[in-house]
Design a protein around this motif. Structure first.
Motif, PDB file in Angstrom:
ATOM      1  N   UNK A  75      14.600 -12.325  -7.859  1.00  0.00           N
ATOM      2  CA  UNK A  75      13.988 -13.102  -6.827  1.00  0.00           C
ATOM      3  C   UNK A  75      12.972 -13.903  -7.588  1.00  0.00           C
ATOM      4  N   UNK A  76      13.120 -15.074  -7.467  1.00  0.00           N
ATOM      5  CA  UNK A  76      12.003 -15.817  -8.310  1.00  0.00           C
ATOM      6  C   UNK A  76      11.045 -16.555  -7.800  1.00  0.00           C
ATOM      7  N   UNK A  77       9.683 -15.618  -7.901  1.00  0.00           N
ATOM      8  CA  UNK A  77       8.649 -16.408  -7.016  1.00  0.00           C
ATOM      9  C   UNK A  77       7.943 -17.426  -7.552  1.00  0.00           C
ATOM     10  N   UNK A  78       8.322 -18.105  -8.540  1.00  0.00           N
ATOM     11  CA  UNK A  78       7.808 -19.505  -9.271  1.00  0.00           C
ATOM     12  C   UNK A  78       7.879 -20.527  -8.399  1.00  0.00           C
ATOM     13  N   UNK A  79       8.824 -20.437  -7.494  1.00  0.00           N
ATOM     14  CA  UNK A  79       8.738 -21.736  -6.448  1.00  0.00           C
ATOM     15  C   UNK A  79       7.605 -21.700  -5.683  1.00  0.00           C
TER      16      UNK A  79
ATOM     17  N   UNK B 162      12.939  -6.855   5.518  1.00  0.00           N
ATOM     18  CA  UNK B 162      14.061  -6.350   5.105  1.00  0.00           C
ATOM     19  C   UNK B 162      14.791  -7.026   3.907  1.00  0.00           C
ATOM     20  N   UNK B 163      14.765  -8.427   4.390  1.00  0.00           N
ATOM     21  CA  UNK B 163      15.226  -9.089   3.136  1.00  0.00           C
ATOM     22  C   UNK B 163      14.628  -9.093   1.908  1.00  0.00           C
ATOM     23  N   UNK B 164      13.324  -8.918   1.927  1.00  0.00           N
ATOM     24  CA  UNK B 164      12.601  -8.794   0.591  1.00  0.00           C
ATOM     25  C   UNK B 164      12.892  -7.667  -0.098  1.00  0.00           C
TER      26      UNK B 164
ATOM     27  N   UNK C  49      14.313  -8.342  -3.994  1.00  0.00           N
ATOM     28  CA  UNK C  49      13.370  -8.100  -5.039  1.00  0.00           C
ATOM     29  C   UNK C  49      13.809  -6.711  -5.758  1.00  0.00           C
ATOM     30  N   UNK C  50      14.645  -6.783  -6.813  1.00  0.00           N
ATOM     31  CA  UNK C  50      14.999  -5.648  -7.339  1.00  0.00           C
ATOM     32  C   UNK C  50      13.989  -4.533  -7.875  1.00  0.00           C
ATOM     33  N   UNK C  51      14.184  -3.483  -7.438  1.00  0.00           N
ATOM     34  CA  UNK C  51      13.138  -2.454  -8.025  1.00  0.00           C
ATOM     35  C   UNK C  51      12.023  -2.329  -7.006  1.00  0.00           C
ATOM     36  N   UNK C  52      11.997  -3.045  -5.673  1.00  0.00           N
ATOM     37  CA  UNK C  52      11.116  -2.835  -4.821  1.00  0.00           C
ATOM     38  C   UNK C  52      11.379  -1.638  -4.179  1.00  0.00           C
ATOM     39  N   UNK C  53      12.536  -1.177  -3.972  1.00  0.00           N
ATOM     40  CA  UNK C  53      12.795   0.130  -3.005  1.00  0.00           C
ATOM     41  C   UNK C  53      13.692   0.093  -2.217  1.00  0.00           C
ATOM     42  N   UNK C  54      14.059   0.997  -1.036  1.00  0.00           N
ATOM     43  CA  UNK C  54      14.843   0.674  -0.112  1.00  0.00           C
ATOM     44  C   UNK C  54      14.249   0.693   1.346  1.00  0.00           C
ATOM     45  N   UNK C  55      14.973   0.381   2.264  1.00  0.00           N
ATOM     46  CA  UNK C  55      14.168   0.056   3.598  1.00  0.00           C
ATOM     47  C   UNK C  55      15.381   0.388   4.634  1.00  0.00           C
TER      48      UNK C  55
ATOM     49  N   UNK D 100      -1.171  -2.099  -1.237  1.00  0.00           N
ATOM     50  CA  UNK D 100      -1.640  -3.441  -1.154  1.00  0.00           C
ATOM     51  C   UNK D 100      -0.713  -4.560  -1.803  1.00  0.00           C
ATOM     52  N   UNK D 101      -0.019  -4.335  -2.497  1.00  0.00           N
ATOM     53  CA  UNK D 101       1.036  -4.989  -3.323  1.00  0.00           C
ATOM     54  C   UNK D 101       2.126  -5.229  -2.116  1.00  0.00           C
ATOM     55  N   UNK D 102       2.358  -4.229  -1.231  1.00  0.00           N
ATOM     56  CA  UNK D 102       3.346  -4.584  -0.276  1.00  0.00           C
ATOM     57  C   UNK D 102       2.569  -5.376   0.784  1.00  0.00           C
ATOM     58  N   UNK D 103       1.457  -5.171   0.975  1.00  0.00           N
ATOM     59  CA  UNK D 103       0.766  -6.046   2.021  1.00  0.00           C
ATOM     60  C   UNK D 103       0.695  -7.580   1.633  1.00  0.00           C
ATOM     61  N   UNK D 104       0.385  -7.750   0.334  1.00  0.00           N
ATOM     62  CA  UNK D 104       0.497  -9.098  -0.264  1.00  0.00           C
ATOM     63  C   UNK D 104       1.739  -9.843  -0.015  1.00  0.00           C
ATOM     64  N   UNK D 105       2.652  -9.173  -0.292  1.00  0.00           N
ATOM     65  CA  UNK D 105       4.175  -9.670  -0.174  1.00  0.00           C
ATOM     66  C   UNK D 105       4.424  -9.671   1.082  1.00  0.00           C
ATOM     67  N   UNK D 106       4.257  -9.073   2.021  1.00  0.00           N
ATOM     68  CA  UNK D 106       4.333  -9.369   3.439  1.00  0.00           C
ATOM     69  C   UNK D 106       3.675 -10.427   4.005  1.00  0.00           C
ATOM     70  N   UNK D 107       2.546 -10.646   3.581  1.00  0.00           N
ATOM     71  CA  UNK D 107       1.782 -11.634   4.140  1.00  0.00           C
ATOM     72  C   UNK D 107       2.379 -12.966   4.171  1.00  0.00           C
ATOM     73  N   UNK D 108       3.562 -13.294   3.373  1.00  0.00           N
ATOM     74  CA  UNK D 108       4.141 -14.364   3.354  1.00  0.00           C
ATOM     75  C   UNK D 108       4.813 -14.574   4.624  1.00  0.00           C
TER      76      UNK D 108
END
Length: 708
Positions: free
Chosen positions: A16-20, A196-198, A202-208, A230-238
């Protein structure tokens, strides 16, 4: 550029490329830094209110969260330190002092440089932030620099008891842990599917996996991950608002969700491991997080409720602003303007070809063409307004620059701005910034006196520099005024004679003032890092001339100085008046046309060196015969020029001698310099309805020609 946000390599999914999202982040971070800088400059240190401090904190926190998400650890670390200081300030544990504002402004500059380096792909040397981090840490710890007033802890507000909320256990980096994530309340629970799609993308993020929820509009997930909260929160904020996300340990019963009021859910932070906070996480009462629930029998302070009530309209306005603006690339706007220009040419062609039609037989067609004319004009005005931006964008750069310069010089200066709503084309705004910077620096360094000198002259200790912008005819006039010492005629003439310039004591003041624009000319007694090299005003003159503008200086020694920059409104489409001279057609910008009238040869007087003047209502004006200026061949000898069109530019008027007035219509400006070369007295060209090319006259150039 930093690596895409991914933990582990993952075994089977696509990366999952975040550079976009990089460009969006850089733009938002730049806006947050600009907003933070402005709020810091406006901060009243003696009576800073919570809303101001929370606003500054929010800016730093947004930058930190985004930087951490995209892997820009240097920016995240610096903004985290800024956050720590701002957190103590907004908790009233410290009293704000000038050194705190200084270090936060310097940190904002450093963050801007670091972000620019990341945006350029990591090119160039990174700015060192070690000393900044140390200074911020000392100030946050209550250590006051020498010479600064002590930052005594501010009286803390009375504590408000809060209901217990479920907290997550301390997180050890890299250790797998189980969490329950409650998201809601949501209008549509399907919104949480993106979370759930995140985890899928995103490989290595975990399971849900889904868990049952007993509360309407709330989704509950069981998560196994090595990421911090906090990493999860910042990711969810999108995808969802951070206020809608709550974490709890995985061994908590799902039914416990129903016992928590979602309106008072609190994001918990993880306690630092090993005595250091490595996650750059939220503070427990970060702005944007809902307030804690007051315990039974404990009433919240009235002042707190008033503050919340006062903040609500601001929050609503901010939300509305964000929802009604979009970002569009400049090249798309330029392409739209070009297409509208072609539409205007096509409409003009149809209008010209329809003039000979019988109005009775073609009534419906002519009515449709009239509607097309009106709609084309409305479309053109709407599209042109997209590229116009207010001068406040330019003026907002100067309070910070002037503050730093005044502190360096030991002067007290106030900046006053007028006409911030005046709009100018984006291309001109970008090119006018550098000349205005030189003019403001010049006023502060050369114009404004030291406080003691001002008091001795009977002036207020605080000097004033005024920036103003206004429309005058077809031009925009930007003025830089100061109430300082003004220009010294004797000193300028003496310096000019020392440099071997051809000057005399009989020169007019206006000519003497123009000497300051000579390359290498400076009245400074010594060269400093601010001035003395004689390049500032020279740059101003050259840059303004490149924009077909002019610079005028007015000064009174001991009272101040005014520099007026006059720029033409270089529009892609404009209203013009077409005039005929012989077989040629020329276009005059309608904004410059004052009047037109017929003239007899007896009304024109010839003076020295063959110059002609015409008297219009007790005022003599220079006459310019376009036939002679452009050497128009005359095939019909019986036809002569007997119509004069009065045009105004740079505050002066001239009468142009033409054969006939052809009409008024919209014209699309085509740049001659780009396609051919610069032609004197011509600002551009256009294509008429019959396909022929007509030159657009530079009225400013014609006025200057008549003047000299």
């Amino acid at each position: 550029m930093a690596e895409s946000y991914q933990e582990g390599s993952g075994a089977g999914g696509a990366d999952f490329d975040l550079s976009q999202f990089y460009q969006i982040f850089f733009e938002e971070a730049g806006e947050n830094l600009d907003q933070m800088e402005q709020m810091l400059l406006d901060l009243d240190l003696s009576a800073a209110n919570d809303e101001e401090l929370n606003g500054i904190f929010r800016c730093a926190h947004s930058i930190k969260g985004g930087a951490a998400t995209f892997g820009f650890s240097d920016v995240a670390e610096l903004t985290h330190q800024m956050e720590s200081l701002l957190d103590r300030l907004r908790r009233h544990e410290l009293q704000p002092i000038p050194p705190m504002v200084d270090v936060l402004l310097e940190s904002a500059d450093a963050s801007r440089s670091l972000l620019a380096r990341h945006q350029a792909g990591g090119q160039g040397e990174a700015v060192s932030t070690t000393s900044l981090v140390k200074r911020i840490s000392e100030l946050a710890a209550g250590v006051v620099p020498d010479g600064a007033p002590a930052a005594a802890p501010a009286p803390a507000p009375a504590p408000v008891a809060a209901a217990p909320a479920p907290a997550t256990k301390a997180h050890v980096p890299g250790q797998l842990r189980k969490l329950q994530i409650h998201i809601g309340p949501l209008e549509k629970t399907e919104q949480a599917d993106t979370i759930k799609e995140l985890f899928r993308d995103i490989p290595g993020l975990g399971s849900i996996s889904d868990l049952p929820s007993v509360q309407a509009g709330v989704r509950v997930f069981a998560v196994e991950t090595t990421s911090s909260t906090d990493d999860l929160l910042d990711l969810f904020a999108f995808h969802v608002s951070k206020e809608q996300v709550r974490f709890s340990d995985g061994d908590e019963e799902p039914a416990a969700v129903a016992e928590v009021d979602p309106d008072h859910a609190v994001h918990e932070i993880e306690p630092p491991s090993g005595g250091a906070d490595v996650s750059y996480g939220f503070f427990s009462d970060a702005p944007g997080a809902p307030s804690a629930v007051p315990a039974a029998g404990v009433a919240a302070k009235p002042s707190a409720s008033k503050a919340v009530a006062a903040a609500e309209p601001k929050a609503a306005a901010q939300a509305q602003m964000e929802s009604t603006t979009i970002r569009v690339a400049v090249n798309k706007v330029d392409q739209l303007i070009n297409l509208v220009g072609e539409l205007v040419i096509t409409q003009a062609m149809l209008a010209q070809n329809s003039r000979g039609l019988d109005a009775g037989a073609y009534q419906q067609l002519l009515a449709g063409l009239a509607d097309l004319d009106r709609n084309t004009r409305d479309l053109q005005e709407s599209v042109m307004s997209i590229r116009m931006i207010p001068m406040s964008i330019v003026f907002s750069r100067f309070p910070r620059m002037l503050r730093d310069l005044a502190n360096k010089l030991g002067k007290k200066v106030e900046l006053v701005t007028l006409g911030e709503a005046t709009e100018l084309d984006k291309g001109l705004v970008e090119k006018i910034t550098d000349p205005l910077t030189h003019l403001v620096r010049n006023s502060c360094d050369h114009g404004i006196e030291m406080p003691a000198e001002r008091l001795a002259k009977g002036k207020p200790e605080l000097g004033t520099i005024t920036l103003s912008a206004s429309h005058q005819g077809g031009s925009i006039v930007i003025e830089v005024r100061d109430d300082g010492r003004g220009l010294s005629r004797e000193k300028i003439l003496r310096k000019a004679q020392e440099r071997g310039l051809d000057v005399s004591d009989q020169m007019s003041d206006a000519d003497v003032w123009q000497l300051i624009f000579a390359p290498g000319f400076s009245t400074a007694d010594e060269v400093t890092d601010v001035s003395g090299r004689g390049v500032g005003m020279d740059v101003v003159k050259r840059n303004i001339a490149a924009l077909n503008g002019s610079v005028e200086v007015d000064s009174a020694e001991g009272y101040g100085m005014k520099v007026s920059v006059r720029l033409p409104l270089t529009l892609a489409i404009m209203d013009g008046m077409s005039v005929g001279v012989g077989e040629e057609v020329y276009i005059l910008p309608l904004s410059s046309v004052v009047e037109s009238f017929q003239v007899n040869s007896d009304d024109v007087s010839t003076v020295a060196q063959g110059s002609q003047l015409v008297k219009v209502r007790d005022e003599y004006m220079p006459v310019i015969a376009l036939e002679k200026i452009f050497q128009v061949p005359r095939f019909d000898l019986n036809k002569s020029s007997n119509i004069m069109v009065v045009v105004e530019a740079d505050g002066s008027r001239v009468a142009l001698l033409v054969d006939e007035l052809l009409g008024q219509h919209q014209v699309v400006v085509k740049n001659l310099e780009t396609n051919y070369r610069k032609v004197p007295n011509v600002s551009g060209a256009t294509i008429l309805g019959d396909g022929t090319v007509a030159l657009i006259l530079d009225t400013g150039g014609l006025v200057r020609r008549a003047r000299h």
